[in-house]
Scaffold this active site. Structure first.
Site, mmCIF file in Angstrom:
data_model
loop_
_atom_site.group_PDB
_atom_site.id
_atom_site.type_symbol
_atom_site.label_atom_id
_atom_site.label_comp_id
_atom_site.label_asym_id
_atom_site.label_seq_id
_atom_site.Cartn_x
_atom_site.Cartn_y
_atom_site.Cartn_z
ATOM 1 N N HIS A 65 77.688 93.139 18.283
ATOM 2 C CA HIS A 65 77.805 91.792 18.833
ATOM 3 C C HIS A 65 77.337 90.781 17.806
ATOM 4 C CE1 HIS A 65 77.819 88.653 21.861
ATOM 5 N NE2 HIS A 65 76.593 88.296 21.478
ATOM 6 N N GLU A 109 110.613 104.564 -12.507
ATOM 7 C CA GLU A 109 110.656 103.251 -11.861
ATOM 8 C C GLU A 109 111.528 102.313 -12.691
ATOM 9 O OE1 GLU A 109 109.676 101.641 -8.927
ATOM 10 O OE2 GLU A 109 110.770 100.052 -9.961
ATOM 11 N N GLY A 151 116.668 91.222 7.887
ATOM 12 C CA GLY A 151 116.486 92.657 7.768
ATOM 13 C C GLY A 151 116.626 93.124 6.323
ATOM 14 N N ARG A 152 116.379 94.432 6.128
ATOM 15 C CA ARG A 152 116.466 94.999 4.782
ATOM 16 C C ARG A 152 117.365 96.226 4.800
ATOM 17 N NH1 ARG A 152 112.956 93.027 1.000
ATOM 18 N NH2 ARG A 152 112.597 95.037 -0.012
ATOM 19 N N ALA A 198 104.812 99.767 4.697
ATOM 20 C CA ALA A 198 104.223 100.374 3.500
ATOM 21 C C ALA A 198 103.342 101.571 3.856
ATOM 22 C CB ALA A 198 103.408 99.321 2.756
HETATM 23 P P1 FAD Z 1 109.753 100.034 -2.186
HETATM 24 O O1 FAD Z 1 108.425 99.397 -2.095
HETATM 25 O O2 FAD Z 1 110.947 99.195 -1.979
HETATM 26 O O3 FAD Z 1 109.818 100.704 -3.630
HETATM 27 C C1 FAD Z 1 110.951 101.332 -4.119
HETATM 28 C C2 FAD Z 1 110.909 101.332 -5.628
HETATM 29 O O4 FAD Z 1 111.973 102.145 -6.119
HETATM 30 C C3 FAD Z 1 111.103 99.955 -6.243
HETATM 31 O O5 FAD Z 1 110.050 99.670 -7.133
HETATM 32 C C4 FAD Z 1 112.441 100.054 -6.981
HETATM 33 O O6 FAD Z 1 112.471 99.282 -8.166
HETATM 34 C C5 FAD Z 1 112.510 101.542 -7.292
HETATM 35 N N1 FAD Z 1 113.879 102.032 -7.472
HETATM 36 C C6 FAD Z 1 114.947 101.813 -6.664
HETATM 37 N N2 FAD Z 1 116.030 102.465 -7.149
HETATM 38 C C7 FAD Z 1 115.634 103.096 -8.290
HETATM 39 C C8 FAD Z 1 116.299 103.906 -9.240
HETATM 40 N N3 FAD Z 1 117.589 104.223 -9.119
HETATM 41 N N4 FAD Z 1 115.585 104.370 -10.288
HETATM 42 C C9 FAD Z 1 114.270 104.073 -10.435
HETATM 43 N N5 FAD Z 1 113.590 103.298 -9.565
HETATM 44 C C10 FAD Z 1 114.269 102.821 -8.505
HETATM 45 N N6 FAD Z 1 105.008 96.334 5.006
HETATM 46 C C11 FAD Z 1 103.786 96.480 5.550
HETATM 47 O O7 FAD Z 1 103.415 97.601 5.923
HETATM 48 N N7 FAD Z 1 102.936 95.422 5.693
HETATM 49 C C12 FAD Z 1 103.287 94.180 5.303
HETATM 50 O O8 FAD Z 1 102.497 93.246 5.436
HETATM 51 C C13 FAD Z 1 104.565 93.988 4.727
HETATM 52 N N8 FAD Z 1 104.954 92.769 4.321
HETATM 53 C C14 FAD Z 1 106.170 92.620 3.721
HETATM 54 C C15 FAD Z 1 106.552 91.356 3.303
HETATM 55 C C16 FAD Z 1 107.761 91.159 2.682
HETATM 56 C C17 FAD Z 1 108.157 89.790 2.217
HETATM 57 C C18 FAD Z 1 108.618 92.274 2.471
HETATM 58 C C19 FAD Z 1 109.928 92.097 1.746
HETATM 59 C C20 FAD Z 1 108.259 93.533 2.901
HETATM 60 C C21 FAD Z 1 107.040 93.716 3.540
HETATM 61 N N9 FAD Z 1 106.633 94.968 4.012
HETATM 62 C C22 FAD Z 1 105.409 95.104 4.591
HETATM 63 C C23 FAD Z 1 107.491 96.146 3.881
HETATM 64 C C24 FAD Z 1 107.057 96.993 2.664
HETATM 65 O O9 FAD Z 1 107.158 96.209 1.501
HETATM 66 C C25 FAD Z 1 107.926 98.227 2.561
HETATM 67 O O10 FAD Z 1 107.900 98.937 3.774
HETATM 68 C C26 FAD Z 1 107.446 99.138 1.439
HETATM 69 O O11 FAD Z 1 107.452 98.482 0.210
HETATM 70 C C27 FAD Z 1 108.324 100.384 1.361
HETATM 71 O O12 FAD Z 1 107.898 101.206 0.336
HETATM 72 P P2 FAD Z 1 108.893 102.196 -0.412
HETATM 73 O O13 FAD Z 1 108.035 102.955 -1.376
HETATM 74 O O14 FAD Z 1 109.702 102.927 0.546
HETATM 75 O O15 FAD Z 1 109.909 101.259 -1.206
HETATM 76 P P1 NAD Z 2 113.330 92.067 10.998
HETATM 77 O O1 NAD Z 2 114.181 93.160 11.471
HETATM 78 O O2 NAD Z 2 111.887 92.068 11.309
HETATM 79 O O3 NAD Z 2 113.873 90.674 11.551
HETATM 80 C C1 NAD Z 2 115.183 90.259 11.346
HETATM 81 C C2 NAD Z 2 115.501 89.242 12.431
HETATM 82 O O4 NAD Z 2 116.718 88.617 12.088
HETATM 83 C C3 NAD Z 2 115.680 89.872 13.816
HETATM 84 O O5 NAD Z 2 114.894 89.160 14.739
HETATM 85 C C4 NAD Z 2 117.183 89.734 14.067
HETATM 86 O O6 NAD Z 2 117.473 89.556 15.427
HETATM 87 C C5 NAD Z 2 117.511 88.495 13.265
HETATM 88 N N1 NAD Z 2 118.895 88.389 12.819
HETATM 89 C C6 NAD Z 2 119.695 89.377 12.334
HETATM 90 N N2 NAD Z 2 120.891 88.865 11.966
HETATM 91 C C7 NAD Z 2 120.825 87.534 12.209
HETATM 92 C C8 NAD Z 2 121.738 86.455 12.031
HETATM 93 N N3 NAD Z 2 122.946 86.662 11.504
HETATM 94 N N4 NAD Z 2 121.354 85.218 12.400
HETATM 95 C C9 NAD Z 2 120.110 85.003 12.929
HETATM 96 N N5 NAD Z 2 119.217 85.983 13.127
HETATM 97 C C10 NAD Z 2 119.568 87.229 12.765
HETATM 98 O O7 NAD Z 2 113.603 91.979 9.415
HETATM 99 P P2 NAD Z 2 112.842 91.182 8.270
HETATM 100 O O8 NAD Z 2 112.008 90.094 8.819
HETATM 101 O O9 NAD Z 2 113.892 90.849 7.263
HETATM 102 O O10 NAD Z 2 111.901 92.299 7.672
HETATM 103 C C11 NAD Z 2 112.463 93.510 7.122
HETATM 104 C C12 NAD Z 2 111.510 94.665 7.279
HETATM 105 O O11 NAD Z 2 110.369 94.461 6.476
HETATM 106 C C13 NAD Z 2 111.021 94.830 8.703
HETATM 107 O O12 NAD Z 2 111.764 95.833 9.328
HETATM 108 C C14 NAD Z 2 109.587 95.218 8.574
HETATM 109 O O13 NAD Z 2 109.455 96.586 8.869
HETATM 110 C C15 NAD Z 2 109.220 94.950 7.131
HETATM 111 N N6 NAD Z 2 108.139 93.941 7.086
HETATM 112 C C16 NAD Z 2 106.937 94.242 7.634
HETATM 113 C C17 NAD Z 2 105.927 93.304 7.619
HETATM 114 C C18 NAD Z 2 104.603 93.649 8.206
HETATM 115 O O14 NAD Z 2 104.345 94.827 8.418
HETATM 116 N N7 NAD Z 2 103.733 92.685 8.464
HETATM 117 C C19 NAD Z 2 106.136 92.047 7.078
HETATM 118 C C20 NAD Z 2 107.374 91.766 6.543
HETATM 119 C C21 NAD Z 2 108.367 92.722 6.544
#
Ligand code: FAD
Ligand code: NAD
Length: 465
Positions: A444, A35, A272-273, A320
């Site tokens: 309930h 990590e 987006g991500r 996640a």
């Molecule tokens: P990550 O959690 O991104 O972990 C990847 C890890 O790999 C990181 O720790 C990184 O440092 C490490 N890494 C990367 N490259 C290297 C390298 N070369 N060497 C060593 N380590 C490295 N999902 C939900 O299901 N519910 C939610 O409510 C939710 N809320 C979210 C809110 C926000 C603001 C964000 C940004 C995301 C949210 N998500 C949510 C999405 C969720 O965080 C991701 O889907 C999840 O973290 C993905 O897990 P992962 O293990 O694939 O990657």
């Molecule tokens: P998202 O894909 O949910 O939303 C991005 C939004 O940005 C879309 O509605 C898209 O139409 C809009 N958009 C794209 N380009 C734009 C532009 N140039 N101008 C204006 N609008 C634009 O992405 P996010 O909110 O960044 O979240 C990323 C990922 O993280 C999601 O795919 C989701 O799977 C995950 N996530 C999950 C949770 C949860 O499970 N509760 C919470 C947060 C994040």
């Protein structure tokens, strides 16, 4: 230079990677996890957990503010609340720290070796790790790529200064008076709603015709209504153009083609991500890609034998719990157990106010898949528990196949419905029919009673509407 040899190497300790490593360790595989930042990945450090902590703070603050304004229908009054955002962020950081320690403990208990550093492939069996004490070489029979995702940056609105990503938003110790959110998806609306509840003036700029384009209009309707009630301006069909000349706001092109400036103390970009694959040495491998994401098969295998990929680095849905389920499965496959991806659904929840839950197929998706449908919907306005919580907004909807009555999908919108996702997921996984759900006694008074009522509605005999 030190060499490590192991059976399984996991790159990235997010929910996908650390779960994979723990399960592999439990199964007796000699496992190493690398990590580069903090254990727990995006989810634990800058995603799911911190965002839900701050959403909770916002909810509590808004409740107190409503009581102070004499707006509760049950006569609660308090004096004007104040929020110390610095302390709230410190509380959130404390939770993250506890969970970081928890992940480290679980990995140790499973006898997984943790290496802190950045990994880079040298070839399909060898990875170089830059650690604080110098480079290490790890040789592994099997490697799992779980490097996750990072926020997408707009080229004309780079992160820095008052332009922030979700990570920056979750670390703010001062409430922005005016917050512009670019992207009305999951993150933009979860965090945008939280900031609005804490008192920021929020504007959402969404490129598509509607917010949360993934969900149907029936589900997003109550969220849109609540945003309006919170004073959030939502500009759909709008395009961000770049910062204003003075850097004190955002220029946008609205749906009617006109340009407008939105004043902002902070601009939160949540569009987006993208997968984290830079500097991973993928050029030393021969993997198939799906755009920028790593292409995988049913068992998370990549195009190279002995290399798997899981979680966000493999694309949508970036959740996640999907990453964790993939991680667990891959560990068992590597241990020689007969495993395949046999899930019927991956629940999705949007933690807005009200919350949205979707498990399985929506009516539209089910129709597109060629099913004849029976649909039942039950409103929380007719649910006693929802009324006692002062949360009558929303409904539960059950989508079933006509004829067999097999439940294909379940959706809900309402306050606190995220916790119903467990029952919904179980029903779909177990292949429940409408009669199974209708015939299960639900305690309930609970919000969950709306679930059998929706099933009964689909069967033509709901009791309470
Ligand atoms: P990550 O959690 O991104 O972990 C990847 C890890 O790999 C990181 O720790 C990184 O440092 C490490 N890494 C990367 N490259 C290297 C390298 N070369 N060497 C060593 N380590 C490295 N999902 C939900 O299901 N519910 C939610 O409510 C939710 N809320 C979210 C809110 C926000 C603001 C964000 C940004 C995301 C949210 N998500 C949510 C999405 C969720 O965080 C991701 O889907 C999840 O973290 C993905 O897990 P992962 O293990 O694939 O990657
Ligand atoms: P998202 O894909 O949910 O939303 C991005 C939004 O940005 C879309 O509605 C898209 O139409 C809009 N958009 C794209 N380009 C734009 C532009 N140039 N101008 C204006 N609008 C634009 O992405 P996010 O909110 O960044 O979240 C990323 C990922 O993280 C999601 O795919 C989701 O799977 C995950 N996530 C999950 C949770 C949860 O499970 N509760 C919470 C947060 C994040």
């Amino acid at each position: 230079m030190t060499d490590i040899t192991c059976k399984l190497l996991v790159i990235g300790a997010g929910p996908g990677g650390y779960v994979c490593a723990i399960r592999a360790g439990q199964l007796g595989l000699d496992t190493v996890i690398v990590e580069s930042t903090k254990l727990g990945g995006s989810c634990l450090n800058v995603g799911c957990i911190p965002s839900k902590a701050m959403i909770h703070v916002a909810e509590e603050f808004e409740k107190a503010a409503e009581a102070a304004a004499g707006k509760t229908p049950f006569g609660l009054t308090v004096s004007q609340p104040a929020l110390d955002l610095k302390q709230a962020v410190a509380w959130k950081d404390g939770i993250v720290q506890r969970l970081n320690n928890g992940v480290a403990g679980l990995l140790r208990k499973a006898k997984v070796k943790i290496v802190h550093g950045k990994a880079r492939f040298r070839d399909g069996r060898t990875v170089l790790v830059e650690t604080e004490t110098g480079p290490k070489t790890v040789h592994a029979e099997t490697i799992v790529i779980a490097t996750g995702s990072a926020p997408v940056e707009l080229p004309f609105l780079p992160f820095g200064g008052n332009v922030i990503s979700s990570t920056g938003a979750l670390a703010l110790t001062e409430l922005p008076k005016r917050l512009v959110v670019v992207g009305g998806g999951y993150i933009g609306l979860e965090l945008g709603t939280a900031f609005a509840r804490m008192g920021s003036k929020v504007t959402v700029v969404e490129a598509q015709e509607k917010i949360l384009p993934l969900y149907d209009a029936e589900l997003t309707g109550p969220v849109a209504k609540r945003l309006t009630a919170l004073g959030v301006e939502v500009l759909t069909g709008a395009r961000a153009l770049g910062p204003t000349a003075k850097g004190d706001g955002l220029r946008v092109e609205t749906a009617d083609g006109k340009e407008r400036s939105l004043p902002a103390d902070r601009i939160l970009v949540t569009v987006g991500r993208k997968p984290v694959t830079d500097d991973l040495g993928l050029d030393n491998l021969v993997l198939d890609m799906d755009g920028r994401f790593i292409r995988i098969g049913e068992r998370c295998e990549t195009a190279m034998r002995g290399i798997y990929a899981i979680g966000d680095v493999t694309g949508e849905p970036m959740l996640a719990h999907r990453a964790m389920a993939q991680g667990e499965m891959v560990a068992e496959i590597v241990a020689g157990l007969p495993r395949a991806w046999d899930k019927r659904s991956i629940p999705a929840i949007c933690f807005t106010d009200p919350e949205i839950v979707s498990v399985g197929l929506s009516p539209e998706e089910a129709k597109r898949a060629g099913h004849e449908l029976k649909i039942g919907q039950f409103p929380f306005a007719a649910n006693g528990r929802a009324m006692t919580r002062h949360g009558e907004t929303g409904f539960v909807r059950v989508v079933a196949q006509a004829g067999s009555d097999l439940v294909l999908g379940i959706q809900a919108v309402g306050q606190g419905v995220s916790e119903l996702s467990a029952a919904f997921g179980l029903a779909i996984e177990m292949g429940a029919t409408l009669a199974d759900i209708a015939g299960t006694i639900h305690a309930h008074p609970t919000l969950g009673e709306a679930f059998p009522e929706a099933a009964m509605k689909a069967l033509g005999h709901a009791l309470h509407i």
